[in-house]
Design a protein around this motif. Structure first.
Motif, PDB file in Angstrom:
ATOM      1  N   GLU A 597      39.458  -3.777  14.048  1.00  0.00           N
ATOM      2  CA  GLU A 597      38.961  -4.623  13.761  1.00  0.00           C
ATOM      3  C   GLU A 597      37.637  -5.747  13.201  1.00  0.00           C
ATOM      4  OE1 GLU A 597      41.803  -6.275  11.048  1.00  0.00           O
ATOM      5  OE2 GLU A 597      42.211  -4.541  11.649  1.00  0.00           O
ATOM      6  N   SER A 598      37.156  -5.181  14.497  1.00  0.00           N
ATOM      7  CA  SER A 598      35.332  -5.734  15.025  1.00  0.00           C
ATOM      8  C   SER A 598      34.782  -5.106  15.867  1.00  0.00           C
ATOM      9  CB  SER A 598      35.575  -7.336  14.778  1.00  0.00           C
ATOM     10  OG  SER A 598      36.189  -7.524  16.549  1.00  0.00           O
ATOM     11  N   LEU A 599      33.119  -4.705  15.373  1.00  0.00           N
ATOM     12  CA  LEU A 599      33.068  -4.577  16.684  1.00  0.00           C
ATOM     13  C   LEU A 599      31.902  -5.766  17.362  1.00  0.00           C
ATOM     14  CD1 LEU A 599      31.238  -1.534  14.713  1.00  0.00           C
ATOM     15  CD2 LEU A 599      32.612  -1.541  16.616  1.00  0.00           C
ATOM     16  N   PRO A 600      31.896  -5.512  18.746  1.00  0.00           N
ATOM     17  CA  PRO A 600      31.207  -6.673  20.257  1.00  0.00           C
ATOM     18  C   PRO A 600      30.317  -6.121  19.366  1.00  0.00           C
ATOM     19  CG  PRO A 600      31.807  -4.173  21.279  1.00  0.00           C
ATOM     20  CD  PRO A 600      32.846  -4.339  19.689  1.00  0.00           C
ATOM     21  N   LYS A 601      28.841  -7.466  18.890  1.00  0.00           N
ATOM     22  CA  LYS A 601      27.479  -7.636  18.482  1.00  0.00           C
ATOM     23  C   LYS A 601      27.065  -8.570  19.889  1.00  0.00           C
ATOM     24  CE  LYS A 601      28.138  -5.806  14.090  1.00  0.00           C
ATOM     25  NZ  LYS A 601      28.087  -5.880  12.755  1.00  0.00           N
ATOM     26  N   THR A 602      25.994  -8.496  20.018  1.00  0.00           N
ATOM     27  CA  THR A 602      25.266  -9.501  20.489  1.00  0.00           C
ATOM     28  C   THR A 602      25.268 -10.481  18.709  1.00  0.00           C
ATOM     29  OG1 THR A 602      23.251  -8.800  19.790  1.00  0.00           O
ATOM     30  CG2 THR A 602      23.602  -8.003  21.613  1.00  0.00           C
ATOM     31  N   ARG A 603      24.006 -11.943  19.129  1.00  0.00           N
ATOM     32  CA  ARG A 603      24.648 -13.006  18.547  1.00  0.00           C
ATOM     33  C   ARG A 603      23.386 -12.555  17.065  1.00  0.00           C
ATOM     34  NH1 ARG A 603      24.634 -16.371  22.518  1.00  0.00           N
ATOM     35  NH2 ARG A 603      26.421 -16.587  23.494  1.00  0.00           N
ATOM     36  N   SER A 604      22.477 -11.800  18.058  1.00  0.00           N
ATOM     37  CA  SER A 604      21.429 -11.284  16.454  1.00  0.00           C
ATOM     38  C   SER A 604      22.143 -10.096  16.041  1.00  0.00           C
ATOM     39  CB  SER A 604      20.217 -10.780  16.922  1.00  0.00           C
ATOM     40  OG  SER A 604      20.204  -9.964  18.752  1.00  0.00           O
ATOM     41  N   GLY A 605      22.942  -9.107  16.258  1.00  0.00           N
ATOM     42  CA  GLY A 605      23.650  -8.814  15.038  1.00  0.00           C
ATOM     43  C   GLY A 605      23.788  -7.545  15.862  1.00  0.00           C
ATOM     44  N   LYS A 606      23.278  -7.031  17.516  1.00  0.00           N
ATOM     45  CA  LYS A 606      23.464  -5.397  17.893  1.00  0.00           C
ATOM     46  C   LYS A 606      24.659  -4.970  18.031  1.00  0.00           C
ATOM     47  CE  LYS A 606      19.929  -3.356  19.948  1.00  0.00           C
ATOM     48  NZ  LYS A 606      18.455  -3.239  21.106  1.00  0.00           N
ATOM     49  N   ILE A 607      25.489  -3.813  17.837  1.00  0.00           N
ATOM     50  CA  ILE A 607      26.229  -3.679  18.860  1.00  0.00           C
ATOM     51  C   ILE A 607      26.278  -3.225  19.927  1.00  0.00           C
ATOM     52  CG2 ILE A 607      27.497  -1.956  18.833  1.00  0.00           C
ATOM     53  CD1 ILE A 607      27.408  -1.126  15.429  1.00  0.00           C
ATOM     54  N   MET A 608      27.276  -3.401  21.064  1.00  0.00           N
ATOM     55  CA  MET A 608      26.961  -3.552  22.308  1.00  0.00           C
ATOM     56  C   MET A 608      28.204  -2.356  22.575  1.00  0.00           C
ATOM     57  SD  MET A 608      27.024  -8.061  23.230  1.00  0.00           S
ATOM     58  CE  MET A 608      26.507  -7.391  24.970  1.00  0.00           C
ATOM     59  N   ARG A 609      27.598  -1.315  22.857  1.00  0.00           N
ATOM     60  CA  ARG A 609      27.682  -0.308  23.031  1.00  0.00           C
ATOM     61  C   ARG A 609      28.343   0.175  24.330  1.00  0.00           C
ATOM     62  NH1 ARG A 609      23.422   1.567  20.205  1.00  0.00           N
ATOM     63  NH2 ARG A 609      24.129   2.322  18.103  1.00  0.00           N
ATOM     64  N   ARG A 610      27.296  -0.672  25.075  1.00  0.00           N
ATOM     65  CA  ARG A 610      28.108  -1.235  26.416  1.00  0.00           C
ATOM     66  C   ARG A 610      29.068  -1.258  26.749  1.00  0.00           C
ATOM     67  NH1 ARG A 610      27.417  -5.042  29.739  1.00  0.00           N
ATOM     68  NH2 ARG A 610      26.339  -6.359  28.557  1.00  0.00           N
ATOM     69  N   VAL A 611      29.267  -2.797  26.144  1.00  0.00           N
ATOM     70  CA  VAL A 611      30.720  -3.718  25.314  1.00  0.00           C
ATOM     71  C   VAL A 611      32.004  -2.336  25.619  1.00  0.00           C
ATOM     72  CG1 VAL A 611      32.190  -4.944  25.095  1.00  0.00           C
ATOM     73  CG2 VAL A 611      29.730  -5.230  25.628  1.00  0.00           C
ATOM     74  N   LEU A 612      31.868  -1.624  24.802  1.00  0.00           N
ATOM     75  CA  LEU A 612      32.577  -0.702  24.156  1.00  0.00           C
ATOM     76  C   LEU A 612      32.671   0.156  25.644  1.00  0.00           C
ATOM     77  CD1 LEU A 612      31.386  -0.167  20.581  1.00  0.00           C
ATOM     78  CD2 LEU A 612      33.759  -0.556  20.711  1.00  0.00           C
ATOM     79  N   ARG A 613      32.117   1.029  25.848  1.00  0.00           N
ATOM     80  CA  ARG A 613      32.281   1.751  26.822  1.00  0.00           C
ATOM     81  C   ARG A 613      32.619   1.325  27.635  1.00  0.00           C
ATOM     82  NH1 ARG A 613      29.259   6.475  28.626  1.00  0.00           N
ATOM     83  NH2 ARG A 613      29.518   5.255  30.973  1.00  0.00           N
ATOM     84  N   ALA A 614      32.442   0.337  28.880  1.00  0.00           N
ATOM     85  CA  ALA A 614      33.388   0.168  29.084  1.00  0.00           C
ATOM     86  C   ALA A 614      34.689  -0.567  29.405  1.00  0.00           C
ATOM     87  CB  ALA A 614      32.626  -1.685  30.227  1.00  0.00           C
ATOM     88  N   GLN A 615      35.199  -1.124  27.810  1.00  0.00           N
ATOM     89  CA  GLN A 615      36.559  -1.404  27.463  1.00  0.00           C
ATOM     90  C   GLN A 615      37.351  -0.017  27.319  1.00  0.00           C
ATOM     91  OE1 GLN A 615      36.214  -3.144  23.726  1.00  0.00           O
ATOM     92  NE2 GLN A 615      36.959  -5.198  24.395  1.00  0.00           N
ATOM     93  N   ALA A 616      36.482   0.724  26.919  1.00  0.00           N
ATOM     94  CA  ALA A 616      37.422   2.268  27.141  1.00  0.00           C
ATOM     95  C   ALA A 616      37.306   3.168  28.520  1.00  0.00           C
ATOM     96  CB  ALA A 616      36.667   3.531  26.252  1.00  0.00           C
ATOM     97  N   LEU A 617      37.011   2.852  29.904  1.00  0.00           N
ATOM     98  CA  LEU A 617      37.202   2.860  30.812  1.00  0.00           C
ATOM     99  C   LEU A 617      37.553   1.930  31.578  1.00  0.00           C
ATOM    100  CD1 LEU A 617      33.308   4.397  31.363  1.00  0.00           C
ATOM    101  CD2 LEU A 617      35.432   5.757  31.104  1.00  0.00           C
ATOM    102  N   GLY A 618      38.102   1.288  31.087  1.00  0.00           N
ATOM    103  CA  GLY A 618      38.987   0.186  31.617  1.00  0.00           C
ATOM    104  C   GLY A 618      37.675  -0.432  32.843  1.00  0.00           C
ATOM    105  N   GLN A 619      36.394  -0.812  32.490  1.00  0.00           N
ATOM    106  CA  GLN A 619      35.790  -1.049  33.655  1.00  0.00           C
ATOM    107  C   GLN A 619      34.819  -2.823  33.350  1.00  0.00           C
ATOM    108  OE1 GLN A 619      32.619   1.085  32.990  1.00  0.00           O
ATOM    109  NE2 GLN A 619      33.007   2.616  34.592  1.00  0.00           N
TER     110      GLN A 619
END
Ligand code: WTA
Length: 629
Positions: A597-619
């Motif tokens: 439904e949404s992608l984690p982004k910085t306020r300047s609009g950059k996608i935070m892939r690091r957050v997606l990764r941590a989420q997927a790995l349960g970290q």
């Protein structure tokens, strides 16, 4: 990192046979007298004119090596062997997947390369042009590269697994007039449709005037009048004389351009030159693989990647080795295909990737055990960190417990090995061990301060070396920014890997710290995958990340935000996977596509892939203070 990793010491037999018996002193000499060390290595090669200066560092980071020298890598890889006993030695043994075999002595290699060089000249190729090569693993792929170098044209080899879009993009960036290809190659018993892909690519490449095709599979293919030629037809013409002068080049003239993935969608063409590259690749190959005259060396990479450029084509030929090449899949028709060929041809050195080892491991121990692999003396690994389990399997079952594993850390950009053991180096499974001669390498924090042993940080290289890429084709500013800006005040090269160094000074590579992924050892940019996804009409936004995968090292997981009106479905998921595979090649096919439904982004609009990764790995999500909401 294995804190208490087991240490494998070289056997007395290995030490006895080794050309270099001591590392520390020579290492010390090489970094304290870097230019002398490299000049001594360069003196082992033939130069049409000697250099005036070993290193010119007046325009950092645009270093020059062997300034003023005249040379051509072909003078070393072929020509000088013709005057020695190497002339009649086998240069290439090739086995096709169906089992057909072709061999070429250095004398025959010279004939093939000279004929192809004359054909290229007749087609108007001149010194300084860039020829694109898109081929399966047939000897002609190697001849084509060498033929370009011989006449002073640069080659741009595009991996035969890439799609027509990727091929067209690379042809257009290099503005190639001439493309060399084949009708196809054999893979898992089936012919690939290479020429069809080229035909599609050439609909979008205004600069291409000539396409030369090698007949390999005998498939029907569309040949356009006045553009398409069969190589065998051209070889029958008087233009294809077997005698051709090697063009004398400046040491710093471009030898090739090789595209690789970075952190933006546009692949970058790394430029390597004749002089420094020949010195660096031949020295690393000779020392790390302890090359002997009788060796049969098999680098099981594809010539389309840097490993194939440096350690199939150039370094082994400069060192007068016999190289082995194989066309097809490692498990065709059975999972012992590789081991069978190692035995059949008496291969002494096998150099491959952790992915290939893990892939063969899963078929069990019985397959390598069917064969006499005792001719092997050394094994090599490249492309990604090797997990200790795969290391030990390779060591025990393939190497019979006697062959040191030369784990080589390097990059397209470095031209050759940067961190690797010598056969005499005590080994720790999973560590590429110590820096190669001449290189000062460290693990530092974001301010450039060396971190404590055992702590993770940025890998940096503190010095120039002859094999380093000189620039990014047509984009020197991107070269400076990508690799040199991060530690500009120190003047260090930043490879984009994170690593640890242990208390013994051994390096443990953790992986990429940027938006580059290594999938089965292949290098891909998350941005390339994302731009392929966003190209689909249903997709509004996309993010791609790598997650650990048992066989591939990493696999691609995508997070997709659909446009209003589009609905998630299994069919759409498959369509999106196919879209990526079609655009970037089968290697890039995502493992999973998640609709979000949404992608984690910085306020300047950059996608935070690091957050997606941590989420997927349960970290733990780490510092998310810059997160938008
Ligand atoms: C990774 C391939 C750990 C690394 C020659 C590097 C490795 C990237 C190793 C370059 C190794 C290569 N151990 N990681 N022995 N060798 N890598 O340009 O992340 O395709 O930055 O060159 O591969 O990939 P490239």
């Amino acid at each position: 990192m294995e804190e208490n990793a087991e240490i494998y010491r070289p056997s007395p037999v290995v030490v006895e046979a080794a050309n270099i018996k001591e590392y520390n002193q020579l290492y010390k000499y090489s970094v304290e007298n870097r230019e002398d060390f490299w000049a001594e290595q360069a003196e082992k090669l033939f130069w049409h004119k000697r250099w005036d200066k070993v290193l010119d560092d007046s325009r950092k980071p645009f270093y020059k090596w062997f300034v003023g020298a005249k040379t051509n890598i072909i003078s070393n890889a072929i020509d000088r062997h013709l005057a020695t006993a190497t002339r009649n030695k086998l240069a290439i043994i090739w086995e096709g997947e169906p089992g057909d075999v072709r061999t070429f002595s250095y004398h025959a290699l010279n004939r093939e390369v000279s004929q192809m060089a004359n054909i290229l000249k007749a087609m108007g190729v001149q010194k300084g042009h860039i020829v694109t090569i898109y081929m399966p693993q047939v000897p002609e792929q190697v001849f084509a590269m060498l033929a370009c170098a011989k006449i002073g044209a640069a080659h741009s080899v595009v991996y035969g697994g890439f799609s027509h879009e990727a091929l067209a993009e690379r042809i257009n960036d290099a503005k190639s007039r001439v493309v060399l290809t084949a009708d196809g190659g054999f893979r898992r018993g089936k012919p690939t449709q290479l020429k069809e892909i080229v035909n599609k690519a050439l609909e979008h490449t205004p600069t291409v005037e000539v396409c030369i095709t090698v007949r390999r599979t005998g498939q029907e293919t569309f040949m356009e009048n006045d553009r398409d030629y069969w190589l065998h037809d051209l070889k029958a013409l008087p233009i294809a004389s077997p005698r051709c002068e090697t063009e004398v080049m400046d040491a710093e003239d471009m030898l090739f351009l090789l595209y690789t993935s970075g952190s933006t969608g546009k692949p970058k063409g790394l430029v390597h030159t004749h002089g420094g590259y020949q010195v660096y690749t031949s020295t690393t190959h000779r020392m790390a693989f302890d090359i002997k005259d009788e060796d049969r060396f098999w680098c099981a990479a594809d010539p389309g990647w840097i490993t194939g450029h440096s350690y199939i084509t150039y370094a082994p030929l400069i060192n007068g080795s016999t190289i082995f090449l194989y066309e097809g899949a490692p498990n065709h028709p059975y999972p012992d295909r590789w081991w069978k060929m190692v035995e059949k041809y008496g291969i002494n050195i096998l150099y491959t990737s952790p992915t290939a080892i893990r892939g063969l491991m899963r078929f069990g121990e019985s397959w390598p055990k069917k064969h006499d692999l005792s001719g092997l003396r050394l094994l090599g690994s490249v492309g990604e960190p090797i997990n200790p389990e795969a290391w030990k399997w390779y060591h025990r079952l393939v190497g019979g417990g006697n062959c040191p594993i030369i784990d080589t850390w390097w990059q397209t950009e470095t031209g050759g090995f940067m961190i690797c053991p010598l056969p005499i180096t005590p080994l720790k499974p999973g560590s590429a061990t110590r820096p190669f001669f001449g290189n000062e390498i460290a693990v530092v924090d974001d301010h450039g301060v060396e971190v404590q042993p055992g702590h993770e940080g940025n890998l940096v290289i503190k010095n120039p070396w002859p094999g380093m890429a000189r620039t990014i084709f047509n984009d020197p500013e991107r070269f400076r920014k990508t690799y040199w800006e991060r530690f500009e005040s120190q003047g260090w090269y930043h490879p984009g890997d994170s690593a640890k160094m242990d208390k013994d000074g051994y390096f443990w590579i953790i992986g990429r710290s940027d938006d580059v992924l290594k999938v089965s050892g292949y290098r891909l940019g998350t941005a390339e995958v994302e731009s392929a996804l966003v190209g689909h009409p249903a997709v509004a936004e996309a993010a791609a990340i790598g997650l650990p995968h048992e066989l591939k090292g990493n696999s691609i997981h995508c997070f997709v935000l659909l446009k209003t009106g589009a609905a998630p479905s299994r069919a759409l998921e498959d369509e999106l996977k196919k879209q990526v595979a079609d655009q970037l090649g089968a290697i890039a096919r995502p493992e999973e596509v998640h609709f979000v439904e949404s992608l984690p982004k910085t306020r300047s609009g950059k996608i935070m892939r690091r957050v997606l990764r941590a989420q997927a790995l349960g970290q733990d999500l780490g510092d998310i203070s810059t997160l938008e909401e």
